[in-house]
Scaffold this motif. Sequence first.
Motif, PDB file in Angstrom:
ATOM      1  N   MET A   1      36.383  31.980  45.834  1.00  0.00           N
ATOM      2  CA  MET A   1      35.904  32.985  44.538  1.00  0.00           C
ATOM      3  C   MET A   1      36.270  34.287  44.991  1.00  0.00           C
ATOM      4  N   ASN A   2      36.998  35.283  44.319  1.00  0.00           N
ATOM      5  CA  ASN A   2      37.002  36.430  44.684  1.00  0.00           C
ATOM      6  C   ASN A   2      35.945  37.348  43.997  1.00  0.00           C
ATOM      7  N   PHE A   3      35.778  38.421  44.050  1.00  0.00           N
ATOM      8  CA  PHE A   3      34.711  39.489  43.615  1.00  0.00           C
ATOM      9  C   PHE A   3      35.118  39.457  42.076  1.00  0.00           C
ATOM     10  N   ILE A   4      36.190  39.640  41.412  1.00  0.00           N
ATOM     11  CA  ILE A   4      36.308  39.633  39.893  1.00  0.00           C
ATOM     12  C   ILE A   4      36.163  38.409  39.508  1.00  0.00           C
ATOM     13  N   SER A   5      36.190  37.565  39.850  1.00  0.00           N
ATOM     14  CA  SER A   5      36.078  36.029  39.384  1.00  0.00           C
ATOM     15  C   SER A   5      34.375  35.871  39.326  1.00  0.00           C
ATOM     16  N   LEU A   6      33.898  36.295  40.486  1.00  0.00           N
ATOM     17  CA  LEU A   6      32.349  36.188  40.418  1.00  0.00           C
ATOM     18  C   LEU A   6      31.727  36.952  39.393  1.00  0.00           C
ATOM     19  N   MET A   7      32.130  38.341  39.302  1.00  0.00           N
ATOM     20  CA  MET A   7      31.809  39.208  38.090  1.00  0.00           C
ATOM     21  C   MET A   7      31.873  38.742  36.768  1.00  0.00           C
ATOM     22  N   GLU A   8      33.198  38.057  36.766  1.00  0.00           N
ATOM     23  CA  GLU A   8      33.429  37.317  35.306  1.00  0.00           C
ATOM     24  C   GLU A   8      32.375  36.248  35.045  1.00  0.00           C
ATOM     25  N   LEU A   9      32.049  35.433  36.094  1.00  0.00           N
ATOM     26  CA  LEU A   9      30.952  34.325  35.769  1.00  0.00           C
ATOM     27  C   LEU A   9      29.833  34.941  35.359  1.00  0.00           C
ATOM     28  N   GLY A  11      29.258  37.895  33.849  1.00  0.00           N
ATOM     29  CA  GLY A  11      29.491  38.464  32.562  1.00  0.00           C
ATOM     30  C   GLY A  11      29.524  37.339  31.644  1.00  0.00           C
ATOM     31  N   THR A  12      30.061  36.187  31.878  1.00  0.00           N
ATOM     32  CA  THR A  12      30.095  34.945  30.893  1.00  0.00           C
ATOM     33  C   THR A  12      28.592  34.573  30.547  1.00  0.00           C
ATOM     34  N   VAL A  13      28.020  34.695  31.739  1.00  0.00           N
ATOM     35  CA  VAL A  13      26.163  34.063  31.454  1.00  0.00           C
ATOM     36  C   VAL A  13      25.765  35.224  30.543  1.00  0.00           C
ATOM     37  N   ALA A  14      25.864  36.496  30.814  1.00  0.00           N
ATOM     38  CA  ALA A  14      25.232  37.542  30.116  1.00  0.00           C
ATOM     39  C   ALA A  14      25.721  37.458  28.686  1.00  0.00           C
ATOM     40  N   PHE A  15      27.087  37.416  28.575  1.00  0.00           N
ATOM     41  CA  PHE A  15      27.734  37.240  27.069  1.00  0.00           C
ATOM     42  C   PHE A  15      26.981  36.216  26.302  1.00  0.00           C
ATOM     43  N   VAL A  90      19.560  41.709  31.579  1.00  0.00           N
ATOM     44  CA  VAL A  90      20.785  41.186  30.494  1.00  0.00           C
ATOM     45  C   VAL A  90      21.745  42.089  30.235  1.00  0.00           C
ATOM     46  N   VAL A  91      21.122  43.287  29.937  1.00  0.00           N
ATOM     47  CA  VAL A  91      22.002  44.422  29.491  1.00  0.00           C
ATOM     48  C   VAL A  91      22.886  44.848  30.548  1.00  0.00           C
ATOM     49  N   VAL A  92      22.285  45.092  31.795  1.00  0.00           N
ATOM     50  CA  VAL A  92      23.115  45.071  33.020  1.00  0.00           C
ATOM     51  C   VAL A  92      24.208  44.386  33.379  1.00  0.00           C
ATOM     52  N   PHE A  93      23.792  42.943  33.185  1.00  0.00           N
ATOM     53  CA  PHE A  93      24.901  41.879  33.698  1.00  0.00           C
ATOM     54  C   PHE A  93      25.824  42.145  32.223  1.00  0.00           C
ATOM     55  N   ASP A  94      25.544  42.330  31.240  1.00  0.00           N
ATOM     56  CA  ASP A  94      26.380  42.530  30.162  1.00  0.00           C
ATOM     57  C   ASP A  94      27.401  43.628  30.503  1.00  0.00           C
ATOM     58  N   ALA A  95      27.016  44.661  31.127  1.00  0.00           N
ATOM     59  CA  ALA A  95      27.949  45.528  31.407  1.00  0.00           C
ATOM     60  C   ALA A  95      28.679  45.194  32.696  1.00  0.00           C
ATOM     61  N   VAL A  96      28.255  44.357  33.344  1.00  0.00           N
ATOM     62  CA  VAL A  96      29.223  43.748  34.413  1.00  0.00           C
ATOM     63  C   VAL A  96      30.450  42.942  33.787  1.00  0.00           C
ATOM     64  N   THR A 182      35.019  51.354  34.342  1.00  0.00           N
ATOM     65  CA  THR A 182      34.332  50.615  33.128  1.00  0.00           C
ATOM     66  C   THR A 182      32.822  50.366  33.346  1.00  0.00           C
ATOM     67  N   LEU A 183      32.278  49.868  34.434  1.00  0.00           N
ATOM     68  CA  LEU A 183      30.816  49.550  34.811  1.00  0.00           C
ATOM     69  C   LEU A 183      30.146  50.844  34.878  1.00  0.00           C
ATOM     70  N   ILE A 184      30.559  51.878  35.561  1.00  0.00           N
ATOM     71  CA  ILE A 184      29.897  53.105  35.784  1.00  0.00           C
ATOM     72  C   ILE A 184      29.891  53.854  34.552  1.00  0.00           C
ATOM     73  N   ILE A 185      30.787  53.737  33.843  1.00  0.00           N
ATOM     74  CA  ILE A 185      30.759  54.556  32.572  1.00  0.00           C
ATOM     75  C   ILE A 185      29.541  53.833  31.549  1.00  0.00           C
ATOM     76  N   ARG A 186      29.520  52.606  31.649  1.00  0.00           N
ATOM     77  CA  ARG A 186      28.558  51.866  30.605  1.00  0.00           C
ATOM     78  C   ARG A 186      27.232  52.035  31.124  1.00  0.00           C
TER      79      ARG A 186
END
Length: 211
Positions: A1-9, A11-15, A90-96, A182-186
Amino acid sequence: MNFISLMELIGTVAFAVSGALVAIEKKLDIYGVIFLAIITAVGGGIIRDIIINLPLPIALTDPIYVIVCIVTAVIVMFFYKWVKKINGLVVVFDAVGLAAFTAIGAKAALSNDVYTTFVVITLALLTGTGGGVLRDLFAREIPFVFRKEVYATACIVGAVSFLLTYPYVGVEMAMYICFGVTLIIRLVCIKQDWHLATVKIDEANRKEKTE
């Protein structure tokens, strides 16, 4: 699992958490809570996949993300009070999640041989925010992205950074750049409490016109 896939996972939980919380606050039943958790997390990706004419949306061909959403919704139902207490996290994870989905949406356009600037930005935006829009519509709320939060704007800037960099650094590295921008701006906007301006209405004049 690469970095983006981990962050997607993540983010999925946060969403999914945000969808479940909205459903619980709206006093929906168990099915409603699970449904909103799923649609918030994978709705944007489904919209994207329909637009690019995939035979079947990825969320349906690979059920892992739907399963994650269901498990997340069940946990939120059992530990609702505790989850509410860590809402800031949760808001931070949502940004991720927003950043990861934006990068994935931008890449999806190129993966399907679509290089038009407008289309790449649109797919990135829909992937990042589409689920939240569907969640709010089902909950009969004005979608979060249409309010003053710097949310969709972060997606757009991130997608633009992807477009500007992928010809020089490759698609994978451009995804990381898109994710980071995107993450930094949010996160900065959350930290500094920055919002987009809203349209000011002269209430006195409006009342005179309606009388």
